[in-house]
Design a protein around this motif. Sequence first.
Motif, short mmCIF file in Angstrom:
data_model
loop_
_atom_site.label_atom_id
_atom_site.label_comp_id
_atom_site.label_asym_id
_atom_site.label_seq_id
_atom_site.Cartn_x
_atom_site.Cartn_y
_atom_site.Cartn_z
N ALA A 328 0.86 -1.18 0.00
CA ALA A 328 0.00 0.00 0.00
C ALA A 328 0.90 1.23 0.00
O ALA A 328 2.12 1.13 0.15
CB ALA A 328 -0.94 0.00 1.20
N ASP A 329 0.28 2.41 -0.17
CA ASP A 329 1.06 3.65 -0.28
C ASP A 329 0.89 4.59 0.91
O ASP A 329 1.65 5.56 1.04
CB ASP A 329 0.68 4.38 -1.57
CG ASP A 329 -0.82 4.58 -1.73
OD1 ASP A 329 -1.60 3.92 -1.01
OD2 ASP A 329 -1.21 5.39 -2.59
N HIS A 330 -0.08 4.34 1.76
CA HIS A 330 -0.37 5.15 2.95
C HIS A 330 -1.58 4.51 3.61
O HIS A 330 -2.06 3.46 3.15
CB HIS A 330 -0.65 6.63 2.60
CG HIS A 330 -1.68 6.82 1.52
ND1 HIS A 330 -3.02 6.61 1.73
CD2 HIS A 330 -1.54 7.17 0.22
CE1 HIS A 330 -3.68 6.85 0.61
NE2 HIS A 330 -2.80 7.17 -0.33
N GLY A 331 -2.12 5.10 4.64
CA GLY A 331 -3.36 4.63 5.24
C GLY A 331 -4.51 5.57 4.92
O GLY A 331 -4.31 6.69 4.44
N ASN A 332 -5.72 5.11 5.17
CA ASN A 332 -6.91 5.97 5.12
C ASN A 332 -7.97 5.31 5.98
O ASN A 332 -8.94 4.74 5.50
CB ASN A 332 -7.41 6.17 3.69
CG ASN A 332 -8.31 7.39 3.58
OD1 ASN A 332 -8.78 7.92 4.57
ND2 ASN A 332 -8.55 7.84 2.35
N ASP A 333 -7.75 5.37 7.29
CA ASP A 333 -8.57 4.67 8.27
C ASP A 333 -10.01 5.19 8.20
O ASP A 333 -10.28 6.34 8.56
CB ASP A 333 -7.99 4.89 9.66
CG ASP A 333 -8.65 4.02 10.72
OD1 ASP A 333 -9.81 3.63 10.55
OD2 ASP A 333 -7.99 3.74 11.75
N PRO A 334 -10.97 4.36 7.74
CA PRO A 334 -12.34 4.85 7.58
C PRO A 334 -13.07 5.03 8.90
O PRO A 334 -14.21 5.52 8.90
CB PRO A 334 -13.01 3.75 6.73
CG PRO A 334 -12.24 2.52 7.06
CD PRO A 334 -10.82 2.97 7.30
N VAL A 346 2.70 0.18 6.04
CA VAL A 346 1.94 -0.52 5.00
C VAL A 346 2.38 -1.98 4.96
O VAL A 346 3.48 -2.33 5.39
CB VAL A 346 2.14 0.13 3.61
CG1 VAL A 346 1.68 1.57 3.63
CG2 VAL A 346 3.58 0.00 3.13
N PRO A 347 1.51 -2.86 4.46
CA PRO A 347 1.88 -4.28 4.37
C PRO A 347 2.85 -4.54 3.23
O PRO A 347 2.88 -3.82 2.23
CB PRO A 347 0.53 -4.96 4.10
CG PRO A 347 -0.28 -3.92 3.40
CD PRO A 347 0.14 -2.60 3.98
N PHE A 348 3.63 -5.58 3.40
CA PHE A 348 4.50 -6.10 2.34
C PHE A 348 4.33 -7.60 2.35
O PHE A 348 4.69 -8.28 3.33
CB PHE A 348 5.95 -5.71 2.60
CG PHE A 348 6.93 -6.32 1.62
CD1 PHE A 348 7.19 -5.71 0.40
CD2 PHE A 348 7.59 -7.51 1.92
CE1 PHE A 348 8.09 -6.28 -0.50
CE2 PHE A 348 8.50 -8.07 1.02
CZ PHE A 348 8.74 -7.45 -0.19
N LEU A 349 3.75 -8.13 1.29
CA LEU A 349 3.57 -9.58 1.13
C LEU A 349 4.24 -9.97 -0.19
O LEU A 349 3.93 -9.40 -1.24
CB LEU A 349 2.09 -9.96 1.07
CG LEU A 349 1.25 -9.65 2.31
CD1 LEU A 349 -0.23 -9.84 2.00
CD2 LEU A 349 1.65 -10.54 3.47
N ALA A 350 5.19 -10.91 -0.13
CA ALA A 350 5.94 -11.30 -1.32
C ALA A 350 5.84 -12.81 -1.51
O ALA A 350 6.18 -13.58 -0.61
CB ALA A 350 7.40 -10.88 -1.19
#
Length: 396
Positions: A328-334, A346-350
Motif C-alpha cells: 500500500a502507499d499510505h493509510g486511510n482509516d475509515p 503498510v503491508p508487504f507480502l511477497a
Amino acid sequence: MDRFRRIFVIVLDSLGVGEMADSKEFGDVGVNTLEHISESVEQLEIPNLRRMGMANLSHLRQAEPVAKPLAYYAKLNERSRGKDTMTGHWEMMGLEGKKPFITFTETGFPPELIRELEARTGHKVIGNKSASGTEIREELAEEEIATGHMIVYTSADSVLQICGNEETFDLKELYRCCEIARELTMRDEWKVGRVIARPYLGRKKGEFVRTANRHDYALKPTGRTALDVLKDAGLDVISIGKIRDIFDGEGITRALKSQSSVHGMEQTIEVAREDFHGLCFVNLVDFDALWGHRRNPDGYAREIEKFDRNLGLLLPLLKHDDLLILTADHGNDPTYTGTDHTREKVPFLAYSPSMQGSGPLPEKDTFAVIGATIVDNFGLSMPEGTIGYSILEELK
C-alpha cells in the motif's frame, strides 16, 4: 540470469496496517486502516489474503493467522515526510520526499491563486472547496452550463480539479484552463501534486456523468527512479490504473487505464497471461477514493473481498519465475476523524511459486526496499541519489 522474469507489484491504495512512530506529528493517533475495518464489520471473507499471510501481519477478527503462509510478510515504514499517493509511490521506487505535497482540503485554494486563475482563463471560479466530483456536479453544474463559470475543487489529496461540460464548456477549453492551473500551481506556495481535468456530460441534476476524457497534469518525479532503470535496460514496465499519472509517464513502457479496482485486477490477470519481461505495476484506487475518504468501513471491507476473489484467479497464473508483491502507499482509516489520509505503516507480502520459505521478515524503515529489490533482481543498480536497499536475499 534474472531470478524472477516477471514481477507484479499491486498497490492496495490506502490499506495501512498501523500508526508509525511519528504519526502523531501528522495528526493521526491510534490509526490502523485494516484492523479497524475488521473490527467494524461482521463479515470479511479473505481466504486468499489469509493464505498469503495478511492475518499473520494484522489482527483480524474474521481471519486467524496461518501456520505456514504462502508469502513472506513484513510492515514497511515511510521515510518520506508525507502521507499522500505520490509521496508513497515515489518512495517505493527510490525517491525520498523531504516535504509533503500541499493540500487545501480545509480552506479551499487561496484568493490570490483563484484571482490569477480567473484572470488567465477568462472564467469566474465557482466551488473552490473540498468535495467529491459527484457532489459538486450536482450542486454547481447547472450554474456552470448557464453562465460559463468554471467549477474548481479539491479533495483530501494534493489536487486541483476542474469540471467542464464537454458540450457547453468544450473539452479543448477545459484542457487549456487546466494547463494554466498547472503552470500557476508550480509555485512552491501553491504546489499541488496533480491538476485534473474532469469532463462530464448532461444538462440537469440527476443526469450528469463523467466521461472517459479525464486528463491528469502531474508533477514529474524529482529524480530518476527504479522505473527509469528498468525501462532504460530494455525491460517492460507495464502500468495499470493511476501509476502512469503518478509518475507522469516517466519510466513506463505501456500504460493501461482502469475503470475501477475490479477492472484493474481483471487487467492484471490478462497481463499475467502474456509473456512479458520486467515489471507490472498496479494501483487499485477504489479502496481509497470510494471508501477511505468517505469513511465507509463496510464499503472498504466489500472492496477488499472483491480484490481477494480476483487474487484467487491471479495466483494460479503465476509462473515458477514470477514474483508477486502486495503493498500500500499510505493509510486511510475509515473509522478515523475527517476525510484525510492517515500516516501508517503498510503491508508487504511477497510470494513466488519458486520460494522454498515464507513467514515474517523484520520491519523495514522505507517503502524503497520494493524498487531496490526489483532492480537488484534484474542485475541493475538504483540511480544516484535514491534511497532503499534490496531484500532479494531474504526472499528465499
